[in-house]
Design a protein around this motif. Structure first.
Motif, PDB file in Angstrom:
ATOM      1  N   GLY A 281    -104.292  44.221  40.159  1.00 50.98           N
ATOM      2  CA  GLY A 281    -102.974  44.336  39.896  1.00 50.98           C
ATOM      3  C   GLY A 281    -103.148  41.949  39.326  1.00 50.98           C
ATOM      4  N   TRP A 282    -102.256  41.800  39.751  1.00 54.30           N
ATOM      5  CA  TRP A 282    -101.740  40.421  39.723  1.00 54.30           C
ATOM      6  C   TRP A 282    -101.175  40.202  41.285  1.00 54.30           C
ATOM      7  N   ASN A 283    -101.356  39.245  41.795  1.00 53.00           N
ATOM      8  CA  ASN A 283    -100.479  38.815  42.341  1.00 53.00           C
ATOM      9  C   ASN A 283     -99.799  37.230  41.910  1.00 53.00           C
ATOM     10  N   LEU A 284     -98.818  37.544  42.521  1.00 55.13           N
ATOM     11  CA  LEU A 284     -97.309  36.491  42.162  1.00 55.13           C
ATOM     12  C   LEU A 284     -96.767  35.418  43.053  1.00 55.13           C
ATOM     13  N   TYR A 285     -96.964  34.383  42.705  1.00 52.73           N
ATOM     14  CA  TYR A 285     -96.925  33.124  42.875  1.00 52.73           C
ATOM     15  C   TYR A 285     -95.477  32.005  42.973  1.00 52.73           C
ATOM     16  N   VAL A 286     -95.301  31.598  43.305  1.00 57.68           N
ATOM     17  CA  VAL A 286     -93.635  31.041  42.965  1.00 57.68           C
ATOM     18  C   VAL A 286     -93.555  29.330  43.517  1.00 57.68           C
ATOM     19  N   GLY A 287     -92.842  28.746  43.029  1.00 54.93           N
ATOM     20  CA  GLY A 287     -92.372  27.407  43.484  1.00 54.93           C
ATOM     21  C   GLY A 287     -93.988  25.890  43.506  1.00 54.93           C
ATOM     22  N   GLY A 288     -94.596  26.083  42.553  1.00 60.63           N
ATOM     23  CA  GLY A 288     -95.612  25.333  42.831  1.00 60.63           C
ATOM     24  C   GLY A 288     -95.929  24.603  41.196  1.00 60.63           C
ATOM     25  N   ASN A 289     -95.637  22.926  41.586  1.00 60.40           N
ATOM     26  CA  ASN A 289     -95.322  22.076  40.481  1.00 60.40           C
ATOM     27  C   ASN A 289     -97.048  20.869  40.796  1.00 60.40           C
ATOM     28  N   GLY A 290     -97.222  19.919  39.635  1.00 60.86           N
ATOM     29  CA  GLY A 290     -97.787  18.516  39.983  1.00 60.86           C
ATOM     30  C   GLY A 290     -96.076  17.727  39.991  1.00 60.86           C
ATOM     31  N   GLY A 291     -96.447  16.484  38.888  1.00 57.26           N
ATOM     32  CA  GLY A 291     -95.652  15.633  39.008  1.00 57.26           C
ATOM     33  C   GLY A 291     -95.950  14.980  39.865  1.00 57.26           C
ATOM     34  N   PHE A 292     -94.621  14.386  40.683  1.00 62.06           N
ATOM     35  CA  PHE A 292     -94.029  13.509  41.517  1.00 62.06           C
ATOM     36  C   PHE A 292     -94.558  14.179  43.082  1.00 62.06           C
ATOM     37  N   THR A 293     -93.820  14.775  43.379  1.00 58.46           N
ATOM     38  CA  THR A 293     -94.122  15.604  44.835  1.00 58.46           C
ATOM     39  C   THR A 293     -94.980  17.301  44.130  1.00 58.46           C
ATOM     40  N   PRO A 294     -96.304  16.874  44.204  1.00 55.28           N
ATOM     41  CA  PRO A 294     -96.485  18.240  44.351  1.00 55.28           C
ATOM     42  C   PRO A 294     -96.381  18.704  45.258  1.00 55.28           C
TER      43      PRO A 294
ATOM     44  N   LEU B 119     -95.075  42.711  37.752  1.00 55.24           N
ATOM     45  CA  LEU B 119     -95.168  41.929  37.472  1.00 55.24           C
ATOM     46  C   LEU B 119     -94.212  40.855  36.717  1.00 55.24           C
ATOM     47  N   ILE B 120     -93.821  41.031  35.224  1.00 57.80           N
ATOM     48  CA  ILE B 120     -92.903  41.161  34.316  1.00 57.80           C
ATOM     49  C   ILE B 120     -91.285  41.020  34.603  1.00 57.80           C
ATOM     50  N   ARG B 121     -90.908  41.979  35.268  1.00 57.98           N
ATOM     51  CA  ARG B 121     -89.733  42.300  36.053  1.00 57.98           C
ATOM     52  C   ARG B 121     -89.327  41.481  37.134  1.00 57.98           C
ATOM     53  N   TYR B 122     -90.403  41.411  37.702  1.00 55.35           N
ATOM     54  CA  TYR B 122     -89.857  40.194  38.819  1.00 55.35           C
ATOM     55  C   TYR B 122     -89.926  38.761  38.606  1.00 55.35           C
ATOM     56  N   ILE B 123     -90.699  38.824  37.637  1.00 56.69           N
ATOM     57  CA  ILE B 123     -91.006  37.092  36.291  1.00 56.69           C
ATOM     58  C   ILE B 123     -89.286  36.878  36.137  1.00 56.69           C
TER      59      ILE B 123
ATOM     60  N   ARG C 218     -86.523  38.117  36.521  1.00 60.98           N
ATOM     61  CA  ARG C 218     -85.576  37.856  37.593  1.00 60.98           C
ATOM     62  C   ARG C 218     -85.474  37.188  39.209  1.00 60.98           C
ATOM     63  N   PHE C 219     -87.147  36.591  38.480  1.00 60.48           N
ATOM     64  CA  PHE C 219     -86.870  35.116  39.200  1.00 60.48           C
ATOM     65  C   PHE C 219     -86.627  33.492  37.977  1.00 60.48           C
ATOM     66  N   MET C 220     -86.845  34.122  37.554  1.00 64.72           N
ATOM     67  CA  MET C 220     -86.076  32.975  36.043  1.00 64.72           C
ATOM     68  C   MET C 220     -85.279  32.899  35.973  1.00 64.72           C
ATOM     69  N   MET C 221     -83.924  34.541  36.019  1.00 62.33           N
ATOM     70  CA  MET C 221     -82.343  33.836  35.473  1.00 62.33           C
ATOM     71  C   MET C 221     -82.402  33.698  36.880  1.00 62.33           C
ATOM     72  N   PHE C 222     -82.474  34.010  38.149  1.00 56.26           N
ATOM     73  CA  PHE C 222     -82.376  33.837  39.396  1.00 56.26           C
ATOM     74  C   PHE C 222     -81.769  31.884  39.258  1.00 56.26           C
ATOM     75  N   TYR C 223     -83.254  31.335  39.160  1.00 55.74           N
ATOM     76  CA  TYR C 223     -83.004  29.799  38.802  1.00 55.74           C
ATOM     77  C   TYR C 223     -82.525  29.904  38.486  1.00 55.74           C
ATOM     78  N   ILE C 224     -82.101  30.326  36.403  1.00 55.77           N
ATOM     79  CA  ILE C 224     -81.489  29.670  35.568  1.00 55.77           C
ATOM     80  C   ILE C 224     -79.987  29.139  36.548  1.00 55.77           C
ATOM     81  N   ARG C 225     -79.684  30.510  36.688  1.00 56.82           N
ATOM     82  CA  ARG C 225     -78.005  30.805  36.800  1.00 56.82           C
ATOM     83  C   ARG C 225     -77.738  29.602  38.772  1.00 56.82           C
ATOM     84  N   THR C 226     -78.664  29.449  38.893  1.00 54.38           N
ATOM     85  CA  THR C 226     -78.231  29.057  40.524  1.00 54.38           C
ATOM     86  C   THR C 226     -78.982  27.743  40.796  1.00 54.38           C
ATOM     87  N   ALA C 227     -79.861  27.083  39.988  1.00 51.55           N
ATOM     88  CA  ALA C 227     -80.272  25.684  40.222  1.00 51.55           C
ATOM     89  C   ALA C 227     -79.613  24.525  40.275  1.00 51.55           C
TER      90      ALA C 227
END
Ligand code: SRM
Ligand SMILES: Cc1cc2nc3c(=O)[nH]c(=O)nc-3n(C[C@H](O)[C@H](O)[C@H](O)COP(=O)(O)OP(=O)(O)OC[C@H]3O[C@@H](n4cnc5c(N)ncnc54)[C@H](O)[C@@H]3O)c2cc1C
Ligand code: SF4
Ligand code: FES
Lengths: 123, 836
Positions: B688-701, B716-720, B722-731
């Motif tokens: 299936g798929w492994n889901l990773y979160v919180g990566g970026n390049g840019g200023f602080t990779p 996988l889609i469900r988790y993503i 939830r992750f996105m909406m939780f981020y949008i609500r609280t960041a």
């Protein structure tokens, strides 16, 4: 563009119909000498105009900045590098000694008109 | 009205007039300015940027408001002063009466009287006229020689280099910048300058300049037998104060020239003041702008019956010359008695640092930094103070000099040298309620010039126990996350309503776009609908990214980076027809640059007709989902990574978020899509798929971290979701996913509980929010093209809608159009390369 000359040597440029300018948003106006002004109408209907060239980058973009206030002073932020300028005096509130020219604006009948030259310019 | 006459419209004369005008609110002084140069005052400190493409207009100081009270007489110099009559005679023969007279005549470059010093081809470096003359000579030149290896000489050498010449610098002392740095520093500086291609001749004395048959300078002779063939010579061996008027009229002069002044900046005639480089204060002639400005402020105050005094000025300097850091502060050369030096001379690292300390090794007296001046901001305020620790540690390459605690500084140490603000004044302002950098800048002026003290201001704030406020800006005391809650709970749907009920004032460029983004995330319809249009920053407002010349870029969405040949051809045709610069981006798609605002609708009409839609390169929203070819083609692939990437990109397109969101999907653990460098990374497994979160390049990779493994497609889609909406609500505003997770109580584990185990019981809600977004999605560009009101905003000028902005010009580089002219990013009319 229409240019109207008044008796006391103030030249007014017809900018747009009064209802064409969105509140809290700017528009650029081309002046007869090829320079540009950024014209704004605020939430309370008041009108301001400053030079359209962002002094920090040289780009003609001030009319596309976000308006607002800083401590009650009406302002526009350059869309380029975000320095904030007073709409009343043109002074940059984030860097000493930097200033945009300001222009007199008036509303006549259903049109908005703007002075062809910046305030205080020697003629 | 009293008459004030100012002789000289240079930087300091200009500042003086501004300062008088600012203070003289009653209008008691009428001012006449006599300026020998034909142009109004310009920024001499930034003069060299002329060779980086700055124009006279760029260098111009802010215009004086000239009205009946100020007369600016340019191209007219003062020729004599009649002190008894109190008149000044000008070059036109006119006489101007004064009640107060200010000499602001500056200085002139010194030209050593060697044979040939006045040949054609020989120049000085002080005015715009000088630069124009140099440019004209350089047109037919290959080599240039600068006489003098001081600060200005090196600037002049760089100018020659920028004009395309082979540049030489001749310095009489054994090393460069002898007035600022010692021998060790000079040696490192010399090597660094060498690397830039400028040829340094130190310890070399100029003996004469020779001419060719036409009488043109062609050879610089050094000592007895050395010579450099050249086409142009620039003298930069020092300046002489222009005190000739004072001399003629019998005013006292300083020991080394210059008009002698007292602490009120008054000359020996009480009606006459002198300021700037022509003045000699306590025997000292300052060749820097900061002391000149300070004198101008003193005189303005005195003219309005104040009691301000000029008691000397710091001559510390930090500059970047030809890309090289050099700083010197305090008693840098150890001129005092019984001093000790602590030196780090890292020759291979091309870095030199020296501290001069008192013989009891306790007090810092001065220092020099070459090659790396990052410690300057924290060391300079320590001058004259007890050292906070081992001096060597302060400058050793491993020690973090920049991190010396400000707590070690006594209260009267200057934190901001540009504006002379002490630690006590800053702490006082903090006690008085200044709770962030903006407030400190406002009430103390600290940090408003070169900005190098801002990190120390931050430290002082946090030391004072001021919680760095989570308030969005001066208009809202709430954080972004709190505003999301307010908006969700109250159903408020407009910014006006929100600020009226929960904020103050009218908003600004911080809160308006932030609220616009929240409203959009919560399903606010088209981002340019109604009042929302006025909240968007220029990118969102024109649905395109602004470029440095005021044009915009166009990025159509290419989901997963997959594109048909036909669509590729359309992009090519559009770019060709509108003459747009075209580049493949780092996000697996194509960016078309250089579109004028009034061209955007026509360009997009072509693209939309061909089946493209907005790529949201302008929004804080989903950017791209990068893919690798995966199991479809790749011999290692274990899942269809392109298919999933396309699906994810279409699902989340247009979703507004606190910051941009990027995703990637790789077809196996070889990770060709760099998914772990993304906010959301998906990597295929056998099962299936492994889901990773919180990566970026840019200023602080950051690398993304695993939160779920071997999940099936739907999970996988469900988790993503939830992750996105939780981020949008609280960041927070402009907080990407990595710092958001780090700042979260419980960090990644907590996040995993919320997303995978639904520990907060909000999973249904988050999924429902996302489902609403997915079904409500509509292409923003199509929305504009179909709405005449929105379309009407895409004009160059309200009074000339189709006239292209005349300031936009292009040139051709590698067969494509690029903005013409210099990159002028920086500070206008303020010192950009030196802090004094
Ligand atoms: C065009 C492009 C460079 C290129 O020629 O390849 C680009 C161009 C811009 N980037 Fe980027 N970035 C581009 C890929 C990247 C990547 C690589 C990637 O996505 O794989 C990164 C690093 C990865 C990452 O973000 O994690 C990247 C990290 C940034 C950052 C730093 C973000 C950070 O968290 O530190 C910014 C600044 C920001 O967003 O505040 C930025 C901001 C920008 C802006 C939007 C700056 C601006 O406001 O003018 C540039 C204008 C885009 C335009 O005018 O269209 N760009 N930028 C790439 C467009 C990708 C796309 O198709 O949308
Ligand atoms: C290339 C260059 C780089 C520099 N870099 C830095 C730096 O990085 N940091 C820094 O602090 N300083 C720097 N300086 C020095 C700084 O520019 C000066 O300290 C500052 O300009 C002094 O201002 P002033 O008004 O006293 O003199 P000026 O700016 O020289 O102005 C004097 C004016 O008076 C006019 N004048 C003279 N006599 C008469 C008369 N009789 N009648 C009418 N007008 C007259 C002159 O023509 C001139 O326009 C630099 C200077 C140069 C040339
Ligand atoms: S990540 Fe794996 S499947 Fe994708 S291209 Fe690379 S090797 Fe092939
Ligand atoms: S040191 Fe504070 S702004 Fe320069």
């Amino acid at each position: 563009m229409t240019v109207t000359t008044l008796t006391h040597a103030q030249t007014w440029v017809d900018a747009c119909p009064a209802d064409a300018l969105l509140r809290e948003r700017g528009a650029a106006v081309l002046l007869p000498d090829g320079t540009q002004a950024a014209l704004f109408r605020l939430f309370d209907g008041s009108l301001y105009a400053v030079g359209n060239i962002d002094p920090f980058t040289g780009a003609a973009v001030m009319s596309r900045g976000i308006v607002g206030d800083r401590g009650g002073e009406p302002t526009v932020a350059s869309p380029m590098l975000k320095q904030v300028f007073s709409l009343r005096t043109g002074a940059c509130l984030d860097a000493q000694g930097v200033r945009l020219p300001t222009y007199t604006v008036r509303e006549r009948d259903t049109r908005i008109e703007i002075a062809a030259r910046p305030d205080g310019e020697v003629t | 009205m009293r008459q004030l006459v100012v002789i000289g419209n240079g930087m300091v004369g200009h500042r003086l007039v501004e300062a008088v005008r600012d203070r003289d609110t009653e209008g008691t002084w009428a001012i006449t300015v006599l300026g020998e140069e034909s142009r109004p005052a310009y920024d001499r400190v930034a003069l060299s940027s002329y060779f980086d493409g700055a124009t006279e207009a760029d260098l111009r100081m802010p215009d004086l408001v000239t009205d009946d009270r100020i007369r600016l007489r340019l191209g007219e110099s003062a020729t004599s002063i009649d002190r008894a009559e109190r008149t000044v005679t000008t070059s036109t023969g006119d006489r101007v009466g004064y009640d107060a007279l200010v000499l602001a005549t500056g200085s002139s470059p010194f030209v050593p009287p060697v044979p040939g010093h006045d040949l054609p081809g020989c120049h000085v470096y002080r005015t715009i006229d000088d630069l124009e003359a140099i440019t004209a000579t350089a047109e037919f030149a290959r080599t240039g020689v600068v006489i003098g290896g001081g600060l200005l000489g090196l600037e002049a050498a760089n100018a020659l280099r920028l004009l395309g010449l082979e540049a030489h610098v001749v310095e009489m002392a054994p090393w460069l910048m002898p007035r600022q740095v010692d021998e060790g520093g000079g040696a490192v500086l010399g090597r660094l300058i060498d690397d830039t291609g400028v040829v340094v001749h130190s310890g070399a004395a100029l003996s004469g300049i020779e001419a060719d048959a036409d009488g043109h300078a062609v050879r610089v002779r050094l000592g007895e037998d050395e010579a450099i063939d050249t086409d142009i010579v620039v003298f930069s061996v020092g300046v002489r104060p222009r005190d000739e008027l004072a001399r003629q009229s019998g005013l006292d002069l300083g020991p080394r020239g210059g008009v002698a002044i007292d602490t009120a900046c008054r000359t020996s005639d009480p009606h006459i003041y002198a300021v700037g480089e022509c003045a000699s204060a306590d025997g000292m002639v300052y060749g820097l702008i900061a002391p000149g400005n300070a004198m101008a402020e003193v005189v303005a105050d005195r003219l309005l019956d104040g009691r301000a005094a000029f008691t000397g000025s710091d001559t510390s300097t930090k500059l970047k010359l030809l890309g090289i850091d050099v700083a010197s502060f305090g008693d840098a050369l150890g001129a005092g008695e019984n001093t000790l030096d602590v030196v780090v001379n890292d020759a291979p690292g091309k870095r030199y640092a020296k501290l001069v300390i008192s013989d009891d090794a306790r007090t810092l007296l001065g220092g020099i930094l070459v090659g790396d001046a990052s410690a300057y901001a924290s060391l300079r305020p320590l001058v004259g103070r007890e050292l906070p620790g081992d001096p060597l540690a302060l400058i050793s390459p491993s020690g973090d000099g920049a991190a010396i605690g400000v707590d070690a500084l006594p209260d009267d140490a200057q934190i901001c040298s540009c504006n002379a603000v002490t630690k006590a004044q800053i702490n006082h302002a903090i006690e008085g309620g200044a709770c962030d950098i903006a407030a400190l800048k406002g009430c103390t002026k600290a940090g408003t010039s070169c900005g190098s003290c801002v990190p120390m201001l931050k430290t002082l704030l946090s030391q004072a126990g001021v919680e760095q406020s989570s308030a969005l800006c001066e208009h809202f005391t709430h954080s972004r996350a709190e505003l999301v809650q307010i908006i969700t709970a109250t159903g408020i749907a407009t910014f006006s309503d929100l600020i009226a009920r929960h904020g103050t004032g009218r908003g600004c460029d911080i809160c308006k776009p932030a609220v616009a983004s929240i409203l959009a995330s919560l399903g606010g319809g088209h981002i340019l609908e109604g009042e929302q249009a006025a909240l968007q920053d220029t990118n969102d407002h024109f649905l395109a990214n602004i470029q440095r010349n005021g044009t915009y870029s166009v990025v159509p969405r290419i989901p997963g980076g997959e594109i048909t040949p036909d669509k590729l051809i359309v992009i090519g045709e559009v770019a060709r027809d509108f003459n747009l610069y075209t580049k493949i981006t780092g996000g697996q798609r194509i960016d078309l640059f250089g579109a004028r605002v009034e061209q955007l609708p026509e360009i997009w009409r072509r693209l939309v007709d061909a089946g493209f839609e907005s790529g949201h390169a302008y929004g804080k929203s989903l950017r791209t989902v990068k893919s690798c070819v995966g199991s479809t083609w790749c011999r290692y692939g274990v899942q269809d990574s392109v298919g999933l990437a396309v699906e994810l990109e279409l699902r989340y397109r247009g979703l507004r978020a606190p910051h941009k969101i990027k995703a990637g999907v790789s077809g196996c653990a070889r990770e060709c899509a760099e998914a772990r460098g993304k906010d959301i990374g998906v990597i295929a497994t056998e099962n299936g798929w492994n889901l990773y979160v919180g990566g970026n390049g840019g200023f602080t990779p950051r690398h993304a971290q695993l939160i779920a493994s071997d999940v099936d497609h739907d999970t996988l889609i469900r988790y993503i979701d939830r992750f996105m909406m939780f981020y949008i609500r609280t960041a927070d505003r402009l907080q990407r996913t990595a710092p958001w997770i780090e700042a979260m109580d419980g960090g990644l584990d907590h996040l995993r509980e919320v997303v995978v185990e639904d520990s907060l019981g909000i999973a249904r809600e988050l999924e429902a929010d996302m489902a609403r977004h997915v079904s409500a999605y509509a292409d923003e560009w199509r929305g504009v093209l179909e709405d005449p009101d929105k379309l009407a905003r895409f004009v160059s000028f309200t009074n000339a809608p189709g006239t292209p902005d005349p300031t936009i010009r292009f040139e051709v580089e590698r067969d494509q159009p690029v903005p013409a002219g210099p990159v002028t990013l920086g500070m206008p009319a303020l010192p950009t390369h030196a802090e004094v």
